[in-house]
Each structure stands twice: as C-alpha cells, then as structure tokens.
Design an enzyme around this catalytic site. Sequence first.
Site, PDB file in Angstrom:
ATOM      1  N   SER A  98       0.811  -1.215   0.000  1.00 51.01           N
ATOM      2  CA  SER A  98       0.000   0.000   0.000  1.00 51.01           C
ATOM      3  C   SER A  98       0.849   1.273   0.000  1.00 51.01           C
ATOM      4  O   SER A  98       1.598   1.524  -0.923  1.00 51.01           O
ATOM      5  CB  SER A  98      -0.946  -0.040   1.200  1.00 51.01           C
ATOM      6  N   ASP A 231      -2.684   6.333  -3.480  1.00 51.58           N
ATOM      7  CA  ASP A 231      -1.566   5.696  -2.800  1.00 51.58           C
ATOM      8  C   ASP A 231      -1.050   4.560  -3.678  1.00 51.58           C
ATOM      9  O   ASP A 231      -1.519   4.357  -4.802  1.00 51.58           O
ATOM     10  CB  ASP A 231      -1.961   5.213  -1.399  1.00 51.58           C
ATOM     11  N   ASP A 233      -1.257   1.315  -3.904  1.00 46.53           N
ATOM     12  CA  ASP A 233      -2.109   0.274  -4.479  1.00 46.53           C
ATOM     13  C   ASP A 233      -3.479   0.807  -4.877  1.00 46.53           C
ATOM     14  O   ASP A 233      -4.355   0.047  -5.278  1.00 46.53           O
ATOM     15  CB  ASP A 233      -2.235  -0.923  -3.541  1.00 46.53           C
ATOM     16  N   ASP A 235      -6.072   2.017  -3.342  1.00 43.21           N
ATOM     17  CA  ASP A 235      -7.324   1.854  -2.611  1.00 43.21           C
ATOM     18  C   ASP A 235      -7.646   3.112  -1.805  1.00 43.21           C
ATOM     19  O   ASP A 235      -8.680   3.191  -1.146  1.00 43.21           O
ATOM     20  CB  ASP A 235      -7.299   0.615  -1.712  1.00 43.21           C
TER      21      ASP A 235
END
Length: 442
Positions: A98, A231, A233, A235
């Site tokens: 992440s 960010d 990833d 999400d």
Amino acid sequence: MKEKTISFGTDGVRGVANRDLTPEDATRLGLAAARAFGGRIVVGRDTRISGGMLSGALVAGLSAGGAGVVDLGVIPTPGVAALAPRLGATAAAVVSASHNPYPDNGIKFFSGEGRKLPLGREREIEELTGTDFPRPTGDGVGAVETLDEGAGLYVDGALKLLSPDARGVKVLLDCANGAAYRAAPEAFGRIGAELSVVGAEPTGTNINEGCGSTHVGELDASGHDVAFAFDGDADRVLAVDERGDVVDGDKIIAILARDLQERGALGGGVVVTVMSNLGFFKAMDAMGVPYLVTPVGDRHVAGEMLRIGASVGGEQSGHVILSEHATTGDGLVTALALLDVMVRSGKPLSELASVMDVYPQKLINVAVGGAASAKAVAALDVVEGAVAGAEKTLGDGGRILLRPSGTEPVVRVMVEHEDEAVCREVCAEVARVVEAAGREEV
C-alpha cells in the site's frame, strides 16, 4: 529447522520483502489459501520491484495446492476485489504494501465477493501454513492463466458505475508510481477530462517516493480544477481543490454523504473511524446524518457498513468505501464519485469542501525500535498517565487518541483542539513520554 510462524496483521502479512516476507513465505501462503478456498483464485500486485518475485511464489503455491489461478499482473487492489466475482473466483490475493516505502511488501486476501476476510478466516490460513498435506499431481495441479487486460476490465466496470461528463474539467492525477499508473489515466481520459498526469513512471523502487497521497501536500495543482493523489495500491485517494488546499478523506466523505442525503440515497448513515476530525462529527450532527465510529482499519468500517446498510464510510487517510459501487476502499471510484458531485452541482471543490470546518489536529508517529513492540509501549503506565493528563488539559475543547500501529513499529499520538497552540503542545509532550518509554522498554 522449524519454519517460522506466518501471522496476519491489520492489513495482511507485511514486512520487508525477502527478509520478513520471503518467497518461501509466499509459497506457503499460496498452498494454505489453495487448501482454504480451492477453486479459482485471482492474484494482482502493485509496482514494487519485489512484486514479481512474491506474486510468482504465491501463484506457485496456489497452483501446487490445486487452485486455478488468474494472474492479473499490476492492477489496483480494488480492481482485484472487483474482478473476483466477475471472474468466478473463490478468493482473491493482492501483493502490495500500500502506502509503505518500496522495500516493504505484503500479501492480503479477499473473499470471492471481493470483501476483506474476517479474522477467523485469516487465522485458518495461518494455521494451514504450518500444516503439511498431500499435494495434487497430474491434472490436479492448478492451471495458471494470465489476464493482461485486467486493469482495462476494472476501468470498464468502474465507468459503468460512475461516468461523469468531465469535458472542460482540468484534472491532475498523481498515480504514486504505483498500481493506478495505467488505470486512472485511462478512466479519466475516457470521460473527457483535460488531463495532466504525474507519478505514472514506475521503476519498481519509486512507488510512493515523494508522490501520491502520502505527499499530497507537495502536489502543485495550479491551473487545475481538481487533483487526485492515489496511494501505491490505489485503494485510497486524496484531493486538492482549485485553490491548492488538500481535501482529505473526512471532507470527501462529508461531501459524498451530503450529496447522498440530498438525493435520498444515504441508507443507514455514515461509518468512520476514531481518527476522523472533530469537525467531521460536528458537520454530521448539523446535517442530521447518523454515524457510527469504529476502530482504525477499513475492515471495521466495511463490516459496520454492511451491518447497518450504510452507503458511505471510510478513513481520514482517503480510504473511502461506497457500498453502492464497491466492496472495499477504491481510490478510482471515489475520485469519479467526487468529480460527479462537482459536475452535477456546478460548484468548485473548495465550495463543496466547506461542508465541514477542520479542528486543528496534530499527529506524531513515534518510532519504537528494538525489542519493544508498539502495543507494549502504548500500554505502559507512564504512557497511560500522560494520556490522562492530556485529556484533563484538553477538556471539552479537544481530544487525544493514542494507538499502536498495526502495520508499522510506531505509536501514533493524535491530538485535536480548537486552539492550535494547545493542540501542538499537548501532542509533543505525550509523544516525548512515549519516545522515552520506548527507549526504556528496549
């Protein structure tokens, strides 16, 4: 030599790749997941240099355990969650850390419906990583297929849900050199935005480096109506308005909640975490919007949203869940939804963001290294005493929240108060106590 224990944290299994999280660990997780779920499992990853290594090992374990695998390659985490039910998967896995720096990586799982696994299911996988069981041979070995158009299918699905007419709207995207680097520009290009893109040249070692949502305050959005910073990833997403002011997750949720309320589509209310700003709660009270508050973590938010039928929820960090459109936090869907409100209302983002006033807030992450764990330090008497003293100083005009991180070796000290000077002073004092206590605990 006894194999090490593999444990799930707040957001999957995470650590420094090739040290804390090795290819052997990934293979064991794959074997365990194949045993737990069977059937067909989809796998995606972000742009970290270790992603290919770990996803390859994970896929090998899944296949060796008899599960069929669809390898989606580099794709946003919510894209993996969204495609799992569409591809008939029994589960999904994502290799990503992440917003963490590139040496870190992680592995997390979703159900076949694209939802975070309950804790009990993660404990089952943990136990299976320490169990030997017969492996299939012949046609019992799981087939592995690669789906190169996975990111494009995810974008297709997102635009079927939300496709605002962005013609004439100047949009800046910061893709964090991460998983959104192809999907986000494609989506916004297809709805006609006048598009500028940064952070879309991943090298494997530059994910989140000086870019993306963790550095949104450094993003120069001049000349644009709105900027969106994802960010690593994708999400999460944060925004910057036409004046250059950051619009964080609290404000995004407040804007979307008001719009849903006005359209009679709010459902059971709003779900946020203890980290949301006091100004958010005051805004919800003023609008008569019911809300629930959970511990930090999108798992808690998603669970409560499902329980009460809430349409929107999330975290100040930009992890926003829109239950009508997604099963998990989705930066692209959130950005499209926010742009949709801008287009339909004809209002600039700065005006929409005035839905709430922000109380001065100070957050200090205190590193606790060595043998000391963040949880142990946070529970020390001297730390609890400092928190009690801070609560007395802040009174009714503010609050303090101290919690150990579930993903990093840090204790987070967050203070809010109507007086910014008091806010800063109290936070600094408590952080000093935590730091000293951490040194003594080592």
